[in-house]
Design a protein around this motif. Structure first.
Motif, PDB file in Angstrom:
ATOM      1  N   LYS A  96       0.639  -1.229  -0.038  1.00  0.00           N
ATOM      2  CA  LYS A  96      -0.334  -0.155  -0.293  1.00  0.00           C
ATOM      3  C   LYS A  96       0.765   1.288   0.425  1.00  0.00           C
ATOM      4  N   PRO A 131     -13.005   0.780  -4.015  1.00  0.00           N
ATOM      5  CA  PRO A 131     -12.525   1.830  -5.500  1.00  0.00           C
ATOM      6  C   PRO A 131     -12.278   2.794  -3.463  1.00  0.00           C
ATOM      7  N   LEU A 132     -11.133   3.559  -4.410  1.00  0.00           N
ATOM      8  CA  LEU A 132     -10.422   4.357  -3.297  1.00  0.00           C
ATOM      9  C   LEU A 132     -10.851   5.693  -3.955  1.00  0.00           C
ATOM     10  N   LEU A 137      -6.352   8.182  -5.000  1.00  0.00           N
ATOM     11  CA  LEU A 137      -5.642   7.035  -6.074  1.00  0.00           C
ATOM     12  C   LEU A 137      -4.294   7.747  -6.869  1.00  0.00           C
ATOM     13  N   ARG A 140      -1.616   7.703  -4.642  1.00  0.00           N
ATOM     14  CA  ARG A 140      -0.556   6.300  -4.514  1.00  0.00           C
ATOM     15  C   ARG A 140      -0.488   5.644  -5.649  1.00  0.00           C
ATOM     16  N   TYR A 142      -2.477   3.676  -7.580  1.00  0.00           N
ATOM     17  CA  TYR A 142      -2.791   2.215  -8.188  1.00  0.00           C
ATOM     18  C   TYR A 142      -3.738   2.018  -6.955  1.00  0.00           C
ATOM     19  N   ASN A 143      -4.163   1.272  -7.302  1.00  0.00           N
ATOM     20  CA  ASN A 143      -5.316   0.704  -6.248  1.00  0.00           C
ATOM     21  C   ASN A 143      -5.382  -0.613  -5.904  1.00  0.00           C
ATOM     22  N   LYS A 146      -7.720  -3.692  -6.293  1.00  0.00           N
ATOM     23  CA  LYS A 146      -7.761  -3.790  -7.548  1.00  0.00           C
ATOM     24  C   LYS A 146      -6.979  -4.785  -8.593  1.00  0.00           C
ATOM     25  N   THR A 162     -14.144  -2.632 -12.521  1.00  0.00           N
ATOM     26  CA  THR A 162     -13.776  -1.347 -11.022  1.00  0.00           C
ATOM     27  C   THR A 162     -14.124  -0.220 -11.542  1.00  0.00           C
ATOM     28  N   ASP A 207     -11.039  -6.287  -1.217  1.00  0.00           N
ATOM     29  CA  ASP A 207     -10.201  -5.463  -0.413  1.00  0.00           C
ATOM     30  C   ASP A 207      -9.277  -5.807   0.231  1.00  0.00           C
TER      31      ASP A 207
END
Ligand SMILES: [Zn+2]
Ligand SMILES: [Zn+2]
Length: 247
Positions: A96, A131-132, A137, A140, A142-143, A146, A162, A207
């Motif tokens: 993360k 989702p973020l 998103l 970061r 990327y999620n 996902k 998505t 998640d």
């Protein structure tokens, strides 16, 4: 000539993959991205588990578990592969916050192998990663949910949606909040933008971590409002609070 020989050798004896977590080369059990040493360090959830939330039942805890007796969740059933502790906590943290999309996807291969022949997933018609918020998103890149859901959806041979579920409210990091504030924080955090995609379907929310379950419950609520028939949830890890272990 030498390069030709090398190319032929590579063709017949491809180099062994290296473990996504520790870098050791290993003989892969497709599609797992982790070596046996790393797998041995993961605190996998073991039976008996609460049939409603998937938490391990310990110390005389009965069905449904203590948590499920006092909370109302919008998902019908939640499942988790590992306990959010030890090495799994380190891996998820890294996936993360250390810009490790490869690790997030690698963790998805564990989800995928776990999901094969899992009876609780038989009726699933679509896989939806939590989702973020777009702002998060963007930061970061990327999620992680996902990326984890991709190998899982491939193994289940189900579509991965998505764009259907969206996070419409930027939420404060749950880890800094009290239980009550966490619930408030997730209220109306999600919206479904394509209702026909989920209408009448049994969907699986995916998640990385479940602690209180409020985030997944809020996402499940949005999907039910949009017409989903049933919502289940699968996370890589589930938090098991100390109070629960003590009784
Ligand atoms: Zn390893
Ligand atoms: Zn439970």
């Amino acid at each position: 000539m030498r390069t030709l020989v090398q190319s032929l050798l590579k063709l017949f004896y491809p180099p062994l993959p290296s473990c996504v977590a520790c870098g050791t080369t290993f003989t892969s059990i497709y599609p797992l991205a982790f070596c046996q040493g790393c797998l041995d360090r993961i605190p996998f959830v073991t039976k008996p588990v609460c049939s409603r939330c998937g938490r391990p039942l310990r110390g005389g805890d009965h069905e449904p578990c203590h948590e499920c007796q006092s909370e109302m969740y919008y998902f019908e059933q939640a499942m988790a592969v590992a306990v959010y502790d030890g090495y799994m906590r380190e891996l998820l943290h890294s996936a993360k916050y250390d810009f490790r999309p490869d690790l997030a996807r690698g963790l998805g291969t564990i989800l995928a192998v776990w999901a094969e022949n899992e009876i609780r997933l038989e009726g699933i018609e679509a896989v939806i990663p939590v989702p973020l918020h777009p702002e998060k998103l963007a930061v970061r890149g990327y999620n992680q949910a996902k990326l984890m859901a991709e190998p899982l959806a491939a193994v289940l041979r189900r579509p991965l949606y998505t764009g259907v579920l969206q996070r419409v409210k930027p939420t404060v990091s749950q880890s800094k909040l009290s239980r009550r504030a966490r619930k408030e924080n997730t209220r109306n955090a999600f919206a479904v933008v394509d209702c026909p995609a989920v209408a009448g379907k049994e969907v699986l929310l995916v998640d990385d971590i479940r602690t209180t379950g409020y985030t997944l419950s809020a996402a499940a609520r949005a999907l039910l409002i949009a017409g989903a028939r049933r919502v289940k949830a699968l996370t890589m890890a589930v938090g098991v609070t100390t109070e629960r272990w003590q009784g």
